[in-house]
Design a protein around this motif. Structure first.
Motif, PDB file in Angstrom:
ATOM      1  N   ASN A  50      36.680  48.514  33.371  1.00  0.00           N
ATOM      2  CA  ASN A  50      37.342  48.010  34.573  1.00  0.00           C
ATOM      3  C   ASN A  50      38.831  47.738  34.355  1.00  0.00           C
ATOM      4  N   GLN A  51      39.359  48.126  33.229  1.00  0.00           N
ATOM      5  CA  GLN A  51      40.771  48.016  32.878  1.00  0.00           C
ATOM      6  C   GLN A  51      41.319  46.607  33.084  1.00  0.00           C
ATOM      7  N   ARG A  52      40.709  45.657  32.384  1.00  0.00           N
ATOM      8  CA  ARG A  52      41.175  44.281  32.449  1.00  0.00           C
ATOM      9  C   ARG A  52      41.040  43.656  31.062  1.00  0.00           C
ATOM     10  N   TYR A  53      41.860  42.640  30.840  1.00  0.00           N
ATOM     11  CA  TYR A  53      41.882  41.989  29.538  1.00  0.00           C
ATOM     12  C   TYR A  53      42.222  40.522  29.723  1.00  0.00           C
ATOM     13  N   PHE A  70      45.061  42.615  34.963  1.00  0.00           N
ATOM     14  CA  PHE A  70      44.284  43.618  35.683  1.00  0.00           C
ATOM     15  C   PHE A  70      45.183  44.846  35.845  1.00  0.00           C
ATOM     16  N   THR A  71      45.005  45.830  35.005  1.00  0.00           N
ATOM     17  CA  THR A  71      45.953  46.947  35.003  1.00  0.00           C
ATOM     18  C   THR A  71      45.783  47.878  36.198  1.00  0.00           C
ATOM     19  N   PHE A 171      37.296  36.755  33.021  1.00  0.00           N
ATOM     20  CA  PHE A 171      38.524  37.241  33.656  1.00  0.00           C
ATOM     21  C   PHE A 171      38.883  36.405  34.887  1.00  0.00           C
TER      22      PHE A 171
END
Length: 180
Positions: A50-53, A70-71, A171
């Motif tokens: 989900n392209q988050r870190y 959240f990219t 997140f």
């Protein structure tokens, strides 16, 4: 015939031993990071799917910083407590998502390594910016060291590492950080 099979198995073992590990791009980790004379303990959560870190760091002076990014929509939130004062900030984050372990596939074996009481295999990659080294036990990172050409060194030790997508609550962003 038996000698040929033994030699073939030995050669296969050498080839397999020289294959870099495949570390999950999605993970949950507890880390201790050192940047020069600064050390902080942290939790790191990465969801490549989900392209988050997200990460939380507690510094030596007990200041706490959290960062959630959240990219896909290029939004990041930086919040925490500094010198007893809470802060939070929403910001644009134009950076694309990246797999922080992608470089390992290009690394070369640097022999065995030990972190604490755990022995692993070392992997190193150098370029014009510096050298990055990984000590891994199978597909589990134990420690990463980056040494820049400018003398800057960062060492991250993994106290724990769990492959897989972290739970969504990792997140979460405090409501007071969201500016609409």
């Amino acid at each position: 015939m038996k000698a040929t099979v033994v030699l073939a198995l030995a050669a296969l073992g050498v080839v397999l031993a020289q294959t870099p590990p495949t570390i999950s791009p999605s993970f949950t980790a507890q880390t201790v990071a050192t940047f020069g004379n600064r050390t902080h303990v942290g939790q790191e959560y990465v969801d490549a799917q989900n392209q988050r870190y997200a990460f939380t760091h507690t510094f030596q002076n007990n200041n706490v910083e959290a960062f959630v990014g959240f990219t896909q929509n290029h939004t990041a939130y930086n919040f925490g407590t500094f010198n007893g004062t809470q802060h939070c900030q929403e910001q644009r984050d134009p950076r694309p998502f990246f797999n922080e372990w992608e470089w390992v596939a290009k690394a070369t074996s640097s022999g065995s390594c030990t972190v604490g009481s755990t022995t692993g295999q070392g992997w190193t990659l150098a370029d014009q910016q510096g050298k990055i080294s990984l000590c891994a036990n199978g597909n589990i990172p134990l420690q990463v060291t980056f040494s820049g050409q400018d003398g800057h060194t960062e060492v991250t030790t993994y106290a724990s590492f769990t492959a897989g997508v972290p739970t969504p609550d990792k997140f979460s962003v405090p409501s007071q950080c969201r500016h609409h």
